[in-house]
Design an enzyme around this catalytic site. Sequence first.
Site, PDB file in Angstrom:
ATOM      1  N   HIS A   1      -3.102   7.375  -4.025  1.00 13.74           N
ATOM      2  CA  HIS A   1      -3.212   6.075  -3.152  1.00 13.74           C
ATOM      3  C   HIS A   1      -3.098   4.955  -4.122  1.00 13.74           C
ATOM      4  O   HIS A   1      -3.663   4.855  -5.037  1.00 13.74           O
ATOM      5  CB  HIS A   1      -4.457   6.169  -2.258  1.00 13.74           C
ATOM      6  CG  HIS A   1      -5.030   4.913  -1.861  1.00 13.74           C
ATOM      7  ND1 HIS A   1      -5.901   4.079  -2.219  1.00 13.74           N
ATOM      8  CD2 HIS A   1      -4.326   4.149  -0.810  1.00 13.74           C
ATOM      9  CE1 HIS A   1      -5.952   2.958  -1.746  1.00 13.74           C
ATOM     10  NE2 HIS A   1      -5.014   2.846  -0.633  1.00 13.74           N
TER      11      HIS A   1
ATOM     12  N   SER B   1       0.830  -1.121  -0.078  1.00 15.52           N
ATOM     13  CA  SER B   1       0.019  -0.071  -0.013  1.00 15.52           C
ATOM     14  C   SER B   1       0.784   1.315  -0.063  1.00 15.52           C
ATOM     15  O   SER B   1       1.911   1.140   0.584  1.00 15.52           O
ATOM     16  CB  SER B   1      -0.995   0.034   1.180  1.00 15.52           C
ATOM     17  OG  SER B   1      -0.193   0.004   2.502  1.00 15.52           O
TER      18      SER B   1
ATOM     19  N   HIS C   1     -20.767  11.007   4.571  1.00 20.37           N
ATOM     20  CA  HIS C   1     -21.517  11.955   5.485  1.00 20.37           C
ATOM     21  C   HIS C   1     -21.013  13.303   5.107  1.00 20.37           C
ATOM     22  O   HIS C   1     -21.533  14.330   5.521  1.00 20.37           O
ATOM     23  CB  HIS C   1     -20.462  11.782   6.888  1.00 20.37           C
ATOM     24  CG  HIS C   1     -19.057  12.038   6.806  1.00 20.37           C
ATOM     25  ND1 HIS C   1     -18.175  11.205   6.180  1.00 20.37           N
ATOM     26  CD2 HIS C   1     -17.985  12.996   7.045  1.00 20.37           C
ATOM     27  CE1 HIS C   1     -16.998  11.519   6.149  1.00 20.37           C
ATOM     28  NE2 HIS C   1     -16.896  12.713   6.941  1.00 20.37           N
TER      29      HIS C   1
END
Length: 343
Positions: free
Chosen positions: A113, A99, A177
């Site tokens: 990412h 990662s 959210h």
Amino acid sequence: MSLSQPSTQSRVKVKSFLTGLQDDICKGLENIDGEGTFQEESWERPEGGGGRSRVMREGRIFEQGGVNFSEVHGEELPPSILNQRPEAKGHKWFATGTSMVLHPRNPYIPTVHLNYRYFEAGPVWWFGGGADLTPYYPYLKDTRHFHKIHQEACDSINPKLHKVFKPWCDEYFFLKHRNESRGVGGIFFDYQDGSGKLYKGQNPNGLSSIASKELGEYKLSWEDLFSLAKACGNAFLPSYIPIIEKRHNQTFSDRERNFQLYRRGRYVEFNLVWDRGTIFGLQTNGRTESILMSLPPLARWEYGFKAPPESRESLLTDVFTKPQEWFTDESLEEKCRPHHAVD
């Protein structure tokens, strides 16, 4: 290879690829940075396994970045996995992955990412992974380039894959959210075991699920999926380095820096609230410093902030944090042109 009997050689092959990917990425990033170097720290997990974490701080390009490899195993699976794959219950498990998260200093260079991983638990195995781009002052050409390189990687295995993996990325990297995307997406896939439908996410009515249903039952061998992970992993440097080369000399002011730090706050929110990799790592007693290396060194929050109308910042919040068809939507150039954000 039988779906029910992955061999120990599978683990060796995947580990060799993932450690090599970590090496190649670190070398490429050190070359483009020119000053920063990755500091490596090896670690062991008491319950089994370990890894090597590499972090660069205060480079010429990268304010902070990490590229981690881990290979861990255990006796009992955490809830984050069993909720998705209950048939793995009661089996010893093995997980390995590489990662990476990079936080450049210049607000005109996007955060990026990457993660590619492999998992086994008894007869159950799967591949997962992807890469996504998070700009602060986006350019349409940069976004299209990142998507193009990853689409070509998927197409090298099968041209139908990208039609599922691109919208799956939009779906996964979404802050519910905030009702906005983390960035401009890329590709994402998970629980790929070569059987059933490609899409194995949580939104049966989403675009990725619809595309997967149109393809129907889809068989891929272990070697097919391993080749997919390799093709996509090796696509990272060609997808990102040209963006750095084009943007790293652009000047910026406190305004751009403050907006970058504000938007980094969204990155923190996603990784701590929604990211399954973070949750899995913490639930399995992974190395906390390595798990949280994805967080930026600096971020800020501002109550009730709204980007000024028609501003460069509003281009991000109004257009680039919403899922788009980057190649076919002709209106995108019209929206970017007044901000000199096409090329």
